[in-house]
Write an enzyme that holds these catalytic residues in place. Structure first.
Site, mmCIF file in Angstrom:
data_model
loop_
_atom_site.group_PDB
_atom_site.id
_atom_site.type_symbol
_atom_site.label_atom_id
_atom_site.label_comp_id
_atom_site.label_asym_id
_atom_site.label_seq_id
_atom_site.Cartn_x
_atom_site.Cartn_y
_atom_site.Cartn_z
ATOM 1 N N LYS A 81 35.214 29.280 41.040
ATOM 2 C CA LYS A 81 35.491 30.492 40.472
ATOM 3 C C LYS A 81 35.712 30.115 39.039
ATOM 4 O O LYS A 81 36.135 28.993 38.404
ATOM 5 C CB LYS A 81 36.950 31.072 40.933
ATOM 6 C CG LYS A 81 37.289 32.451 40.214
ATOM 7 C CD LYS A 81 38.485 33.154 40.955
ATOM 8 C CE LYS A 81 38.762 34.465 40.506
ATOM 9 N NZ LYS A 81 40.133 34.997 41.051
ATOM 10 N N SER A 156 39.614 39.643 43.041
ATOM 11 C CA SER A 156 38.916 39.122 41.917
ATOM 12 C C SER A 156 37.838 38.316 41.922
ATOM 13 O O SER A 156 37.099 37.926 40.963
ATOM 14 C CB SER A 156 39.664 38.840 40.628
ATOM 15 O OG SER A 156 40.456 37.413 40.915
ATOM 16 N N SER A 180 43.097 38.307 45.897
ATOM 17 C CA SER A 180 41.630 37.918 45.186
ATOM 18 C C SER A 180 40.684 37.121 46.063
ATOM 19 O O SER A 180 39.671 36.754 45.625
ATOM 20 C CB SER A 180 41.865 37.545 43.732
ATOM 21 O OG SER A 180 41.893 38.373 42.915
HETATM 22 N N1 GLN Z 1 43.497 42.944 42.867
HETATM 23 C C1 GLN Z 1 44.904 42.402 42.192
HETATM 24 C C2 GLN Z 1 45.066 42.529 40.799
HETATM 25 O O1 GLN Z 1 44.332 42.900 40.162
HETATM 26 C C3 GLN Z 1 44.947 40.867 42.680
HETATM 27 C C4 GLN Z 1 44.228 40.066 41.792
HETATM 28 C C5 GLN Z 1 44.390 38.536 42.170
HETATM 29 O O2 GLN Z 1 44.756 38.062 43.268
HETATM 30 N N2 GLN Z 1 44.068 37.881 41.305
HETATM 31 O O3 GLN Z 1 45.686 41.906 40.281
#
Ligand code: GLN
Length: 488
Positions: A81, A156, A180
């Protein structure tokens, strides 16, 4: 050359490499071609330095020829990532702010993978600074779902999930602050695990919300995820929140699975908002465990409905502090229009950050500001403790919990973009594990009537990764969901 090399698991690739049927150079060439062929459709990659990959593959083949292999992952490509530092390789966080940033050092996970002989394979797309649930918040591209190209890959870590699902790379790393890793794994039909907070070093992971962030693996099988976890887990003096606790042999645990387990089903996860097809599919998985002799218990999690609210206070508060370092002075985007120092801060940040990141910085600054701190931040911290206690209480009577990973399957690109609250609800089932610091895994457990993947989430005790892997593996072995691939 074996057919469909790009869909082989790490376990398969290891025996092909060991038997001399393929070389790492051949494998990497095949994956570079695969990426060229499919990535214009799904846009999982931010960048891929093919020359560097092939040079590393050649070095691995050389080690193999000399009998000097560094470990089981030697010669295996792994996608990262674009939030994890690899020395000399661009690290953008899918943000204009870091578009031209090249870190001069390795994250601890990158160093460990290299020391194991694994080959970093591309920088994978994500929501900007890991804020989002669909990878639509990337400043560069939306990553589409390999199973349906008008739908999102989740987020994400959408690029990390989609690249594995599409066969561009066998395994990858993502980060999970509120879901994410698990949510995109579920949307893309692959396995994804968030380890216990402190199990994997965060050194070299660009910080979003430091008390919630954790790095973890994606793979097309539980065994592959176990192997990658093995090579990245453990204490790191460079991350004081990483825990000094021995790392068990995860792949070995899968050889002799223990069980049957006591499994809890939290009733709060099955109430309104859960898609009926997802619900039926998860129920089927629960019934399968019951048929195997597992004791299934209904569990209560009275504070679960507060998790999203608490998360969006704590995560944004930490983000507002972490993101203050992008001031246009040191390594981030610098505005060329500024008139003086203060103006430079304003313009660099206005130009460099996307809308969702700005929204979170503003929210986070607000909840930390004097006069509101007690009302929001302090209360959120207290409820966070209650949420953790809900889990600890459950684990007095069960080994792990079974839940849906996401309340719905992958949604259409654009569908939730204009409505941040609808987007935030994507993580309703994943977020509480981050607040409690516990590990979780998402494993494919079926498809809906439109052939879109559904993920089963298994949540475990702190440092209970071995149990989660064994529980997920037993399900995977008895079903063929993980071995199905999208037709791209
Ligand atoms: N979707 C969640 C957020 O927007 C989690 C994101 C993540 O785990 N980095 O913060």
């Amino acid at each position: 050359m074996p057919d469909n090399l790009h869909f082989k698991t790490v376990t398969d690739l290891q025996s092909l490499l060991a038997g001399g049927e393929i070389s790492s150079v051949e494998l990497c060439r095949e994956l570079i071609d695969r990426k060229e062929a499919v990535d214009s459709k799904i846009q999982a990659f931010n960048s891929l330095d093919a020359e560097n990959v092939l040079a590393n593959a050649e070095a691995s083949d050389q080690r193999r020829a000399n009998g000097e292999l560094r470990g089981p992952l030697d010669g295996i490509p792994i996608g990262l990532k674009d939030v994890i530092a690899v020395s000399g390789s661009p690290l953008t966080c899918s943000s204009r702010m870091l578009e031209n940033f090249v870190p001069p050092y390795d994250a601890t996970v990158s160093r460990k993978l290299k020391e194991a002989g694994a080959i970093p394979f591309g920088r994978l797309n994500m929501d900007e600074f890991a804020m989002g649930s669909s990878t639509e918040n990337s400043a560069f591209n939306t990553t589409f779902n390999p199973w349906s190209s008008d739908r999102v890959a989740g987020g994400s870590s959408g690029g990390s999930a989609a690249a594995v699902s599409a066969g561009s790379v066998p395994v990858s790393l993502g980060s999970d602050t509120g879901g994410s890793i698990r949510q995109p794994a579920s949307f893309c039909g692959v396995v994804g695990m968030k380890p216990t907070y402190g199990r994997v070093s965060r050194f070299g992971l660009v910080a979003y919300a430091s008390s919630l962030d954790q790095i973890g693996p994606f793979g097309r099988s539980v065994a592959d995820v176990a192997q990658v976890l093995q090579s990245i887990a453990g204490h790191d003096p460079k991350d004081s929140t990483s825990i000094e606790k021995a790392v068990p042999g995860y792949p070995e645990i899968l050889q002799n699975p223990i069980g049957p387990w006591k499994l809890g089903v939290p009733k709060e996860y099955f109430e309104e908002g859960l898609d009926p097809e997802v619900k039926a599919c998860i129920q089927k998985a629960i019934d399968w465990y019951a048929d195997q002799g597992c004791e299934i218990q209904e569990i209560q999690m009275p504070n679960m409905d507060l998790a999203i609210a608490v998360y969006y206070i704590i995560a944004t508060a930490e983000a507002s502090s972490n993101l203050a370092r992008y001031d246009g002075v040191r390594y981030s985007h610098r505005s060329e229009q500024s008139e003086d120092a203060i103006d430079l801060y304003f313009k660099s940040r206005a130009e460099g950050f996307g809308e969702e990141v700005k929204r979170r910085i503003i929210l986070g600054t607000y909840v930390l500001s004097s006069g509101y701190y007690d009302a929001y931040y302090l209360r959120a911290q207290k409820i966070r403790t209650l949420i953790r206690e809900d889990f600890m209480k459950a684990y007095e009577s069960v080994d792990a919990l079974l839940t849906p990973t996401s309340p719905f399957v992958s949604f259409r690109a654009g569908e939730k973009n204009e409505d941040p609250l609808a987007m935030y609800l994507s993580d309703i089932f994943t977020i509480s594990a981050n607040l409690a610091g516990i590990p979780g895994i998402s494993v494919p457990c079926g498809f809906n009537s439109e052939n879109l993947p559904i993920g089963l989430q298994i949540l475990g005790k702190p440092f209970g990764e071995s149990d989660l892997l064994a529980i997920a593996n037993s399900f995977e072995q008895a079903h063929d969901f993980s071995s199905q691939h999208p037709d791209l």
